[in-house]
Design a protein around this motif. Sequence first.
Motif, PDB file in Angstrom:
ATOM      1  N   ASP A  46       0.894  -1.219   0.064  1.00 53.78           N
ATOM      2  CA  ASP A  46       0.104  -0.074  -0.048  1.00 53.78           C
ATOM      3  C   ASP A  46       0.912   1.235  -0.013  1.00 53.78           C
ATOM      4  N   SER A  49       1.596   2.511  -3.616  1.00 55.25           N
ATOM      5  CA  SER A  49       0.468   2.706  -4.510  1.00 55.25           C
ATOM      6  C   SER A  49       0.362   3.958  -5.414  1.00 55.25           C
ATOM      7  N   ARG A  50       0.771   4.007  -6.600  1.00 59.96           N
ATOM      8  CA  ARG A  50       0.791   5.133  -7.247  1.00 59.96           C
ATOM      9  C   ARG A  50       1.367   6.348  -6.843  1.00 59.96           C
ATOM     10  N   LYS A 103       3.346  -0.855 -11.113  1.00 61.30           N
ATOM     11  CA  LYS A 103       3.408  -2.104 -10.796  1.00 61.30           C
ATOM     12  C   LYS A 103       4.839  -2.168 -10.228  1.00 61.30           C
ATOM     13  N   THR A 151      -6.228  -0.648  -3.248  1.00 67.17           N
ATOM     14  CA  THR A 151      -5.166  -0.012  -3.697  1.00 67.17           C
ATOM     15  C   THR A 151      -4.376  -1.312  -4.790  1.00 67.17           C
ATOM     16  N   VAL A 152      -4.745  -2.438  -4.580  1.00 66.03           N
ATOM     17  CA  VAL A 152      -3.771  -3.530  -5.526  1.00 66.03           C
ATOM     18  C   VAL A 152      -4.966  -4.107  -6.360  1.00 66.03           C
ATOM     19  N   THR A 173       0.192  -5.205  -9.072  1.00 66.63           N
ATOM     20  CA  THR A 173       0.001  -4.127 -10.275  1.00 66.63           C
ATOM     21  C   THR A 173      -1.262  -3.360  -9.538  1.00 66.63           C
ATOM     22  N   TYR A 174      -0.862  -2.153  -9.541  1.00 62.15           N
ATOM     23  CA  TYR A 174      -1.871  -0.965  -9.122  1.00 62.15           C
ATOM     24  C   TYR A 174      -3.051  -0.638 -10.206  1.00 62.15           C
ATOM     25  N   ASN A 175      -2.352  -0.326 -11.304  1.00 60.61           N
ATOM     26  CA  ASN A 175      -3.285  -0.070 -12.517  1.00 60.61           C
ATOM     27  C   ASN A 175      -3.197  -1.075 -13.756  1.00 60.61           C
TER      28      ASN A 175
END
Length: 183
Positions: A46, A49-50, A103, A151-152, A173-175
């Motif tokens: 977390d 994340s991004r 990622k 978030t994931v 992978t987040y997105n």
Amino acid sequence: MKKVIKLVVLVIVVIFVIMVVKDISKNPIQKKETSSEEIPVILDADAYSRISSEQLIELLGEPKSTEDWNNENSKGTFQMQLYTYDLDGMYTEFILYEDAVVKIRCFATEPWEIKKDFDNVFKMFNITIKDSARKVVDTGITYKFSPVSDTVAEFEVYNFDSEKHTFDSVYITYNLNYFDDPN
């Protein structure tokens, strides 16, 4: 005189309550047993994340290396940046798109052991899975879960050894917008 008696009774009750509360907090049966059940956190998923490249460098310092590359898939071509780090017990690649971590790929220097249940692998990466999380790939060696948490988006476990209960690689992978699903 009645006021004094009431005051003394009140003081005695308060002292009694304080003593009982202190006794309960000292009682080892009431405390949570964590020493033998604690799951080691390999990486706090977390936390990455991004986040931006600047935030990544604030957390981990300068990367071992950086690389620009084009990721081409059915959705288009995306200019990615790869930041690599040698972290405690693993080699890690952070993949960024438009200056945000999308990622992470983690490769253990020595296989990681899952304590007890396979679901503890999520705890090892500090991920609290949602009820909607589903296993979408299960080869006995490779496992992929999606969606996983707030978030994931996707969590992959590679090279799982069912006898030793170990694995050596994880992709977080987040997105998913920038990656094709090969399955």
